[in-house]
Design a protein around this motif. Structure first.
Motif, short mmCIF file in Angstrom:
data_model
loop_
_atom_site.label_atom_id
_atom_site.label_comp_id
_atom_site.label_asym_id
_atom_site.label_seq_id
_atom_site.Cartn_x
_atom_site.Cartn_y
_atom_site.Cartn_z
N SER A 420 47.53 -0.08 10.93
CA SER A 420 48.19 -0.26 12.23
C SER A 420 47.70 -1.54 12.91
N ALA A 424 50.13 -4.59 13.70
CA ALA A 424 50.30 -4.81 15.14
C ALA A 424 50.07 -6.27 15.49
N GLY A 437 52.75 1.45 10.38
CA GLY A 437 51.44 2.06 10.47
C GLY A 437 51.45 3.42 11.13
N VAL A 440 52.34 4.00 14.88
CA VAL A 440 53.70 3.66 15.29
C VAL A 440 54.70 4.73 14.86
#
Length: 482
Positions: A420, A424, A437, A440
């Motif tokens: 993630s 990100a 990820g 999310v």
């Protein structure tokens, strides 16, 4: 001594424009009898009043050309300061975000990233969803101006290569920057209108058609629906991919098209390379998914086309189950997201232009190893690339990769899992807006990230949009001592 007054004057004028934009969602909510209209009224008064006072206080020093330091400062002031005021409606009205999340949302809109911390978009007042779309539209247009006018002058990331070409010799002489800007505005609005009419014709509601049209051409990715384009699968995905593609091409080529030079668009080596890269990505992912799943070929192709176009154009719309495919799709998505679309558009990432030059420089070095005595300059579209352009380019690419690594580590230190964290920072630094990820997957948004992680992502969004080096330059003591 650096004179801040011209910077303040321009920033004040921009705040007034931002306040005027707030009137439209206020009218929409007022017409629907929604009390959320008052959030926009108060925000407009604060923003317009503050901008007006700043502009009036500095109007007597507004005349004159900007020097290089003032150009850097104005650009930074816009991307750091404007979201403070753009965030006001998110705090004062529905969805009543705290400052961290409201600033994140405003930065995401203005940088055309498209990442969001809001879940429940379908139930939000229409005016608020329109406001998100308007932030994308204003940001996309502003980015186009910056790409065409400021970055070549600021010599960021090799963009000085376009300085002469953009204003003097793009096939034939073009008018000065103000005339180009006026033509660009006409083209930009025209594309949005065409996209809006098309989306309405295939069944989108008025709000959805308007916001999706603005966000597609601005490559912004804000949608008024949690499911993004899923309610409009089929024709919506094909036309969505088309308009995202159009929004990620060099805007200067549209200016030429309007001025009677249609061939310039296809003759642009960057455009041709961009289309080839996208075709290879879509073709390979489509083939892989078709062979490894029970999905029919048309569905696989449609979802691959739409989502990969969204990623490479740094838009951020999504459709189908693409984000859950994993496997071969993830490295393809990661690479094309890093690469981005064309320089001179509202798209972000490294840009195809820079990737082409890095590849040309690599080939040149290999030739020098094989034939040390041969001197072959790096060329792009028949023009020799000067050493200062290559130096700026290598510094930019190196800084981009280094920043990706440093901010990813910083994200993991906030407690976010590695996957993630990486995606990100990837989505924010490249202004992509597309999430992957574990954090999310639940909502398709970034609402589950801790606040400190959202600030890291906000810094990544602004860094990616400012061209990285503009921020690094501002923290150097020598910049302020000149």
């Amino acid at each position: 001594m650096l004179d801040f007054r011209p910077i303040s004057y321009v920033f004040g004028r921009i705040l007034i424009v931002l306040a005027i934009l707030m009137v439209a969602p206020a009218i929409v909510d007022w017409s629907a009898g929604d009390s959320n209209a008052w959030a926009f009224v108060v925000s407009a008064l604060v923003t317009g009043g503050g901008g007006g006072l700043v502009a009036l206080a500095t109007v007597n020093r507004a005349v004159g050309a900007f020097d290089i330091r003032q150009a850097y400062l104005l650009t930074a002031a816009i991307w750091f300061g404007l979201p403070v005021f753009a965030a006001l409606p998110f705090m004062l009205g529905v969805p009543h975000l705290n400052f961290t999340e409201a600033y994140f949302e405003a930065v995401s809109g203005l940088t055309t990233t498209g990442a969001t911390v809001i879940y429940g978009l379908d139930e939000m007042p229409a005016g608020m969803n329109l406001w998100r779309g308007l932030l994308n539209g204003a940001g996309g247009l502003g980015i186009a101006f910056v790409a065409m006018i400021f970055l070549p002058v600021m010599r960021v990331g090799g963009m000085q290569f376009f300085r002469t070409e953009g204003f003097d010799t793009f096939g034939k002489a073009l008018p000065r920057a103000t005339d180009i800007a006026r033509d660009l505005l006409g083209v930009y609005v025209g594309l949005i209108l065409i996209a809006g009419v098309t989306f309405a014709a295939i069944g989108m509601t008025a709000l959805d058609a308007t916001v999706h049209a603005i966000a597609a051409i601005a490559t912004g990715g804000f949608s008024p629906r949690d499911a993004s384009f899923n309610p409009y699968s089929g024709a919506g995905e094909y036309f969505g991919a088309l308009f995202m593609l159009l929004g990620s091409l060099p805007y200067i080529r549209y200016v030429q098209l309007v001025r009677g030079t249609p061939r310039a668009l296809w003759r642009d080596g960057q455009v041709r390379a961009y289309l080839k890269i996208l075709a290879v990505a879509v073709g390979s992912v489509t083939l892989w998914r078709w062979l490894t799943s029970d999905m029919d070929l048309e569905t696989v192709f449609r979802e691959s086309l739409f989502n990969l176009t969204s990623i490479i154009s740094s838009t951020g719309f999504f459709s189908g189950s693409f984000s859950l495919w994993g496997g071969f799709m993830l490295p393809v998505a990661f690479v094309i997201g890093m690469m981005g679309a064309c320089s001179g558009s509202s798209a972000a990432g490294l840009s195809v232009f820079r990737v082409q030059l890095i590849w040309a420089a690599l080939v040149q070095q290999i030739r020098l190893i094989v034939m040390p005595g041969r001197v072959v300059p790096v060329k792009y579209d028949g023009r020799t690339v000067e050493p200062d352009v290559m130096d700026a380019l290598i510094l930019y690419v190196g800084g981009f990769i280094l920043t990706l690594g440093v901010l990813t580590v910083a994200m993991t230190l906030t407690g976010v899992d590695a996957m993630s964290s990486l995606f990100a920072v990837w989505t924010c630094l490249g202004n992509i807006g597309y999430g992957f990820g574990p954090l999310v997957e639940r909502t398709g948004t970034f609402v589950d990230f801790p606040d400190i992680a959202k600030w890291v992502m906000t810094l990544a969004m602004i860094s990616g949009r400012l061209g990285l080096l503009a921020i690094f330059v501002l923290v150097l003591p020598r910049f302020w001592q000149r």
